[in-house]
Design a protein around this motif. Structure first.
Motif, mmCIF file in Angstrom:
data_model
loop_
_atom_site.group_PDB
_atom_site.id
_atom_site.type_symbol
_atom_site.label_atom_id
_atom_site.label_comp_id
_atom_site.label_asym_id
_atom_site.label_seq_id
_atom_site.Cartn_x
_atom_site.Cartn_y
_atom_site.Cartn_z
ATOM 1 N N THR A 1 34.097 17.328 -1.002
ATOM 2 C CA THR A 1 34.746 16.946 -2.258
ATOM 3 C C THR A 1 33.781 16.078 -3.050
ATOM 4 O O THR A 1 33.463 14.953 -2.642
ATOM 5 N N MET B 1 32.368 13.638 -5.807
ATOM 6 C CA MET B 1 32.875 12.516 -6.592
ATOM 7 C C MET B 1 31.915 12.262 -7.744
ATOM 8 O O MET B 1 30.801 11.795 -7.541
ATOM 9 N N THR C 1 36.530 15.039 -7.793
ATOM 10 C CA THR C 1 37.234 13.800 -8.089
ATOM 11 C C THR C 1 36.262 12.828 -8.739
ATOM 12 O O THR C 1 35.129 13.178 -9.048
ATOM 13 N N SER C 2 36.705 11.597 -8.974
ATOM 14 C CA SER C 2 35.814 10.620 -9.589
ATOM 15 C C SER C 2 36.288 9.209 -9.282
ATOM 16 O O SER C 2 37.441 8.991 -8.869
ATOM 17 N N VAL C 3 35.404 8.266 -9.518
ATOM 18 C CA VAL C 3 35.793 6.861 -9.544
ATOM 19 C C VAL C 3 36.555 6.610 -10.848
ATOM 20 O O VAL C 3 36.522 7.418 -11.769
ATOM 21 N N ASP D 1 29.122 6.159 -8.001
ATOM 22 C CA ASP D 1 29.743 5.727 -6.749
ATOM 23 C C ASP D 1 30.380 4.350 -6.861
ATOM 24 O O ASP D 1 30.747 3.740 -5.856
ATOM 25 N N THR E 1 30.034 11.985 -2.670
ATOM 26 C CA THR E 1 31.234 12.649 -2.171
ATOM 27 C C THR E 1 32.270 11.599 -1.800
ATOM 28 O O THR E 1 31.934 10.534 -1.271
ATOM 29 N N VAL E 2 33.529 11.923 -2.054
ATOM 30 C CA VAL E 2 34.595 11.022 -1.647
ATOM 31 C C VAL E 2 34.721 11.038 -0.130
ATOM 32 O O VAL E 2 35.214 10.077 0.476
ATOM 33 N N CYS F 1 33.352 1.981 -8.739
ATOM 34 C CA CYS F 1 34.623 2.027 -9.457
ATOM 35 C C CYS F 1 34.840 0.744 -10.244
ATOM 36 O O CYS F 1 34.422 -0.335 -9.821
ATOM 37 N N GLU G 1 32.296 8.152 0.682
ATOM 38 C CA GLU G 1 32.616 6.868 0.056
ATOM 39 C C GLU G 1 33.969 6.333 0.502
ATOM 40 O O GLU G 1 34.160 5.115 0.594
ATOM 41 N N VAL H 1 35.844 2.752 -1.774
ATOM 42 C CA VAL H 1 34.783 2.931 -2.775
ATOM 43 C C VAL H 1 34.426 1.567 -3.360
ATOM 44 O O VAL H 1 35.307 0.757 -3.669
#
Length: 303
Positions: free
Chosen positions: A60, A62, A108-110, A66, A40-41, A68, A44, A77
């Motif tokens: 949220t 992610m 969301t995502s890295v 984890d 989860t963001v 990026c 992170e 992150v």
């Protein structure tokens, strides 16, 4: 022992102080995320609202790991070589949405510059899994900029029809070289514009962090740029330094100043503007989505 100059942290004003999370709902949400191997963001990025949101069983997710591939000066992150994409992740996100009873979910995502599509197909798979297994849950995505592959990536995600497409500009153009060095301001702006060109019915959303030395007129210009790209929803929140290694807080924007920014944003034509010290991209996202739909309906009724 004396504190090194680069380790001195600016004291937060009272309006930014939040209670440590201790509720049963918080513990249950964390347990669910661990069981499903989801990131989860909220965790992170060290979000200050995690206690409130997780207590209400709002999280949220992610995706894409984890780790990026970039190292932005504001982001907590971790950076490095990411793990392979988890093929079970889309199903696990759908299970989490069902077990949490979510009416609205934010994904969301890295950044995944190592992937040929930047991770766009995984966003599509998650949207498809949610549509199949949680059909009553509305979907908001917060994507990276898909540098050097944006047109194809954005097109495939728009074709999957999320309800909200969010991509944050984060700060004013002047600060990109130091705060967001791996990104380009006008590239991000064009991404948001492209979403609307491909499907005008999808709500678009973008946000900025305040307190990094941005000037008021610079913020107004970013608002104008967003409106030129037909962005529907603006979020403005206070930047908080995650660790002494990250960019320092230059100033703390007061609640009254945030209110003024929100008033200006609405006057400039945004359907919705969330502007407060603790505002974050996904904070109260479900309630905001309902308000966003109502604002569009009211606007169309006047046309």
């Amino acid at each position: 022992m004396a504190t090194a100059p680069d380790q001195i942290r600016t004291r937060k004003p009272d309006w930014l102080r939040v209670k440590a999370p201790t509720s049963v709902g918080f513990a249950e949400t964390r347990k669910l995320m661990r069981r499903l191997n989801l990131n989860t963001v909220c965790e992170e990025a060290a979000c200050p609202n995690i206690g409130e949101c997780w207590t209400q069983k709002h999280a949220t997710v992610m995706i894409l790991g984890d780790t990026c591939t970039r190292a932005c000066a504001f982001c907590n992150v971790k950076t490095g070589m990411p793990q392979p994409v988890d093929p079970l992740e889309p199903e696990h996100v759908a299970v989490a949405a069902g077990e949490l009873g979510l009416q609205h979910i934010v994904i969301t995502s890295v950044d995944r510059d190592d992937l040929a599509d930047g991770g766009a197909r995984q966003f599509v798979r998650v949207i498809e899994a949610l549509r199949k297994n949680a059909p009553n849950t509305t979907i908001e995505i917060l994507t990276p900029d898909f540098r050097n592959k944006a047109d194809e990536a954005v097109r495939m995600i728009v074709d999957a029809r999320p309800d909200v497409y969010n991509h944050n500009l984060e700060t004013v153009p002047r600060l990109y070289p130091t705060i967001r060095p791996g990104a380009r301001y006008f590239h991000s702006l064009r991404l948001l514009e492209r979403v609307k060109q491909l499907d005008p019915t999808i709500f678009t959303k973008s946000g900025m962090m305040m307190g990094l030395s941005e000037e008021r007129l610079e913020v107004h210009q970013v608002m104008d740029d967003m409106r030129s790209a037909d962005v529907d929803f603006l979020t403005l929140g206070q930047y908080l330094q995650p660790t002494p290694r990250h960019a320092k807080v230059v100033d703390f924007v007061t609640p009254d100043q945030f209110k003024s920014y929100g008033d200006i944003a609405r006057a400039k034509g945004f359907l919705l503007a969330a502007s407060s010290p603790l505002t974050r991209s996904s904070y109260h996202a479900g309630d905001d989505f309902a308000r966003l739909k109502a604002a569009r309906e009211a606007k169309l009724a006047k046309a």
